[in-house]
Design a protein around this motif. Structure first.
Motif, PDB file in Angstrom:
ATOM      1  N   GLU A  77       0.828  -1.209   0.000  1.00 35.85           N
ATOM      2  CA  GLU A  77       0.000   0.000   0.000  1.00 35.85           C
ATOM      3  C   GLU A  77       0.862   1.259   0.000  1.00 35.85           C
ATOM      4  N   GLN A  78       1.940   1.251   0.777  1.00 36.30           N
ATOM      5  CA  GLN A  78       2.837   2.406   0.803  1.00 36.30           C
ATOM      6  C   GLN A  78       3.538   2.601  -0.537  1.00 36.30           C
ATOM      7  N   LEU A  79       3.953   1.497  -1.161  1.00 33.32           N
ATOM      8  CA  LEU A  79       4.605   1.592  -2.468  1.00 33.32           C
ATOM      9  C   LEU A  79       3.637   2.105  -3.518  1.00 33.32           C
ATOM     10  N   ASN A  80       2.408   1.652  -3.448  1.00 30.79           N
ATOM     11  CA  ASN A  80       1.390   2.129  -4.372  1.00 30.79           C
ATOM     12  C   ASN A  80       1.143   3.629  -4.176  1.00 30.79           C
ATOM     13  N   THR A  81       1.064   4.057  -2.919  1.00 28.81           N
ATOM     14  CA  THR A  81       0.878   5.465  -2.611  1.00 28.81           C
ATOM     15  C   THR A  81       2.054   6.293  -3.118  1.00 28.81           C
ATOM     16  N   LEU A  82       3.280   5.792  -2.921  1.00 27.78           N
ATOM     17  CA  LEU A  82       4.471   6.468  -3.416  1.00 27.78           C
ATOM     18  C   LEU A  82       4.411   6.635  -4.930  1.00 27.78           C
ATOM     19  N   HIS A  83       4.019   5.571  -5.616  1.00 27.77           N
ATOM     20  CA  HIS A  83       3.941   5.622  -7.074  1.00 27.77           C
ATOM     21  C   HIS A  83       2.982   6.709  -7.542  1.00 27.77           C
ATOM     22  N   PHE A  84       1.814   6.791  -6.928  1.00 32.24           N
ATOM     23  CA  PHE A  84       0.833   7.778  -7.354  1.00 32.24           C
ATOM     24  C   PHE A  84       1.237   9.188  -6.930  1.00 32.24           C
ATOM     25  N   TYR A  85       1.877   9.325  -5.763  1.00 25.36           N
ATOM     26  CA  TYR A  85       2.361  10.644  -5.343  1.00 25.36           C
ATOM     27  C   TYR A  85       3.419  11.160  -6.322  1.00 25.36           C
ATOM     28  N   ALA A  86       4.392  10.293  -6.646  1.00 26.06           N
ATOM     29  CA  ALA A  86       5.470  10.702  -7.549  1.00 26.06           C
ATOM     30  C   ALA A  86       4.929  11.087  -8.918  1.00 26.06           C
ATOM     31  N   SER A  87       3.912  10.367  -9.399  1.00 28.62           N
ATOM     32  CA  SER A  87       3.329  10.657 -10.708  1.00 28.62           C
ATOM     33  C   SER A  87       2.508  11.940 -10.692  1.00 28.62           C
ATOM     34  N   GLU A  88       1.714  12.124  -9.641  1.00 30.62           N
ATOM     35  CA  GLU A  88       0.807  13.275  -9.579  1.00 30.62           C
ATOM     36  C   GLU A  88       1.561  14.599  -9.480  1.00 30.62           C
ATOM     37  N   TYR A  89       2.663  14.594  -8.747  1.00 34.99           N
ATOM     38  CA  TYR A  89       3.399  15.846  -8.506  1.00 34.99           C
ATOM     39  C   TYR A  89       4.740  15.876  -9.226  1.00 34.99           C
ATOM     40  N   ILE A  90       4.866  15.114 -10.295  1.00 40.66           N
ATOM     41  CA  ILE A  90       6.160  14.968 -10.966  1.00 40.66           C
ATOM     42  C   ILE A  90       6.677  16.286 -11.528  1.00 40.66           C
ATOM     43  N   ASN A  91       5.775  17.216 -11.860  1.00 46.75           N
ATOM     44  CA  ASN A  91       6.205  18.514 -12.384  1.00 46.75           C
ATOM     45  C   ASN A  91       6.946  19.337 -11.332  1.00 46.75           C
ATOM     46  N   TYR A  92       6.789  18.991 -10.059  1.00 48.15           N
ATOM     47  CA  TYR A  92       7.509  19.704  -9.005  1.00 48.15           C
ATOM     48  C   TYR A  92       9.019  19.544  -9.151  1.00 48.15           C
ATOM     49  N   ALA A  93       9.469  18.481  -9.813  1.00 53.81           N
ATOM     50  CA  ALA A  93      10.905  18.253  -9.978  1.00 53.81           C
ATOM     51  C   ALA A  93      11.581  19.388 -10.742  1.00 53.81           C
ATOM     52  N   GLN A  94      10.851  20.031 -11.637  1.00 53.64           N
ATOM     53  CA  GLN A  94      11.407  21.123 -12.440  1.00 53.64           C
ATOM     54  C   GLN A  94      11.221  22.487 -11.788  1.00 53.64           C
ATOM     55  N   ARG A  95      10.531  22.538 -10.662  1.00 55.78           N
ATOM     56  CA  ARG A  95      10.280  23.810  -9.988  1.00 55.78           C
ATOM     57  C   ARG A  95      11.173  23.914  -8.751  1.00 55.78           C
ATOM     58  N   LYS A  96      12.087  24.881  -8.763  1.00 58.74           N
ATOM     59  CA  LYS A  96      13.087  24.970  -7.703  1.00 58.74           C
ATOM     60  C   LYS A  96      12.466  25.179  -6.333  1.00 58.74           C
ATOM     61  N   THR A  97      11.332  25.846  -6.271  1.00 61.79           N
ATOM     62  CA  THR A  97      10.700  26.100  -4.975  1.00 61.79           C
ATOM     63  C   THR A  97       9.996  24.868  -4.423  1.00 61.79           C
ATOM     64  N   LYS A  98       9.719  23.891  -5.278  1.00 62.04           N
ATOM     65  CA  LYS A  98       8.990  22.685  -4.861  1.00 62.04           C
ATOM     66  C   LYS A  98       9.873  21.437  -4.837  1.00 62.04           C
TER      67      LYS A  98
END
Length: 331
Positions: free
Chosen positions: A107-128
């Motif tokens: 369940e935690q791995l599944n949650t991690l997968h969806f979190y990383a996918s949903e907010y993946i654009n944050y990787a390109q934003r220095k403030t996030k």
């Protein structure tokens, strides 16, 4: 336990460790660039060299800009070095072994997968960026804690540990190799000396080793002491020696382990044979190359001894779990 199952657990552990390391590398590099002037800053190119995928990167991009490197290491699903690829592979491997690993870890791995996918654009934003990658690291460590606390100590758990520590040793050797290249080349340039400590600190922080280094070594940061700690420490769980020793410890209870253990012992002997004070930039590079060759040989020996290596799709850069009906028993 079925060979298909233990191989899938092995690769799940490797990909989870890889995702955590990628997240940590990008965060540390972002902070390092803020601390150094442009003439000394290593930029983003070393991160590609750490992953060992320069040729694949240059097929897609013509420069090593921040946006290109972050896209390749985070969002590009076709990149075998990307966070997205690693998390997808970890989740797929976990999905096929849900009856073996604890439900809470899945369940935690599944949650991690969806979190990383949903907010993946944050990787390109220095403030996030920092919060995004820090959350991914926390998820990975939570999953590892759940597995450690609730998984049966059977063959599956042994291969979970073996996979994690092989991946960690491999990444540690790459980080040390690439991160120290510029530092060792700069030794004779006085203009770089004021910034040497900052860069050696970044090497330690890339492996979450700074605090434990200061506690264990209790001296100012120096090239010889940092290399000795990261290569040969018997108490720090991310040093190369410690990781390979853990691979040996978890391999020892397995049947038919003699050939694998022989290779591991050769690697440990090689690690102990060198003194950090004798290592130049070139000799350190050759030394770490030798360690990486040993790690590859250990992985290949595990394949040939325990896995369905001729019927499971994988490459040196990535592995894809297949639905295989055939299985053999290792216990």
């Amino acid at each position: 336990m079925l060979a298909r199952v233990i191989e899938t657990i092995y690769w799940m552990a490797r990909y989870l460790e890889r995702a955590e390391n990628i997240a940590r590398l990008i965060n540390v590099n972002s902070h390092l660039l803020l601390d150094l002037p442009k003439g000394i800053s290593p930029g983003w190119e070393p991160l590609i060299d750490i992953t060992g995928t320069r040729a694949q990167y240059l097929d897609l991009y013509n420069n090593f800009s921040e946006s290109n490197v972050v896209a390749y290491l985070v969002t590009d699903i076709k990149s075998p070095a990307s966070l997205r690829f690693a998390l997808n592979a970890a989740r797929e491997n976990a999905r096929t072994t849900r009856d073996v690993i604890p439900q809470e870890a899945w369940e935690q791995l599944n949650t991690l997968h969806f979190y990383a996918s949903e907010y993946i654009n944050y990787a390109q934003r220095k403030t996030k960026r920092f919060d995004y990658f820090n959350s991914i690291i926390t998820y990975c460590q939570t999953i590892n804690g759940l597995l450690a606390d609730t998984m049966n100590r059977d063959a599956g758990y042994l291969f979970l540990q073996i996979g994690r520590y092989i991946e960690r040793a491999d990444m540690s050797s790459r980080i040390i190799d690439v991160r120290t290249t510029n530092l060792l080349n700069q030794n004779n340039h006085l203009e770089f000396h004021p910034f040497a400590n900052i860069q050696w600190m970044s090497v330690l922080k890339s492996m979450t080793a700074y605090q434990m280094y200061r506690r264990e070594v209790q001296v100012n940061i120096s090239q010889e002491q940092v290399l000795t700690f990261l290569l040969k420490s018997k108490v720090f769980p991310r040093s190369i020696y410690f990781c390979i020793a853990e691979v040996a410890r978890n391999t020892n209870p397995l049947p038919k382990s003699e050939a694998v253990l022989s290779l591991i012992n050769q690697t440990l002997t090689s690690l102990l044979s060198k003194q950090a004070s004798d290592l130049t930039q070139q000799s350190l590079h050759m030394y770490l190359d030798k360690i990486q060759v040993f790690l590859t040989q250990i992985g290949d020996k595990l394949d040939n001894t325990y896995f369905l290596s001729d019927r499971v799709q994988k490459t040196t850069a990535h592995q894809t779990a297949s639905n295989i009906n055939d299985a053999v028993s290792i216990t």
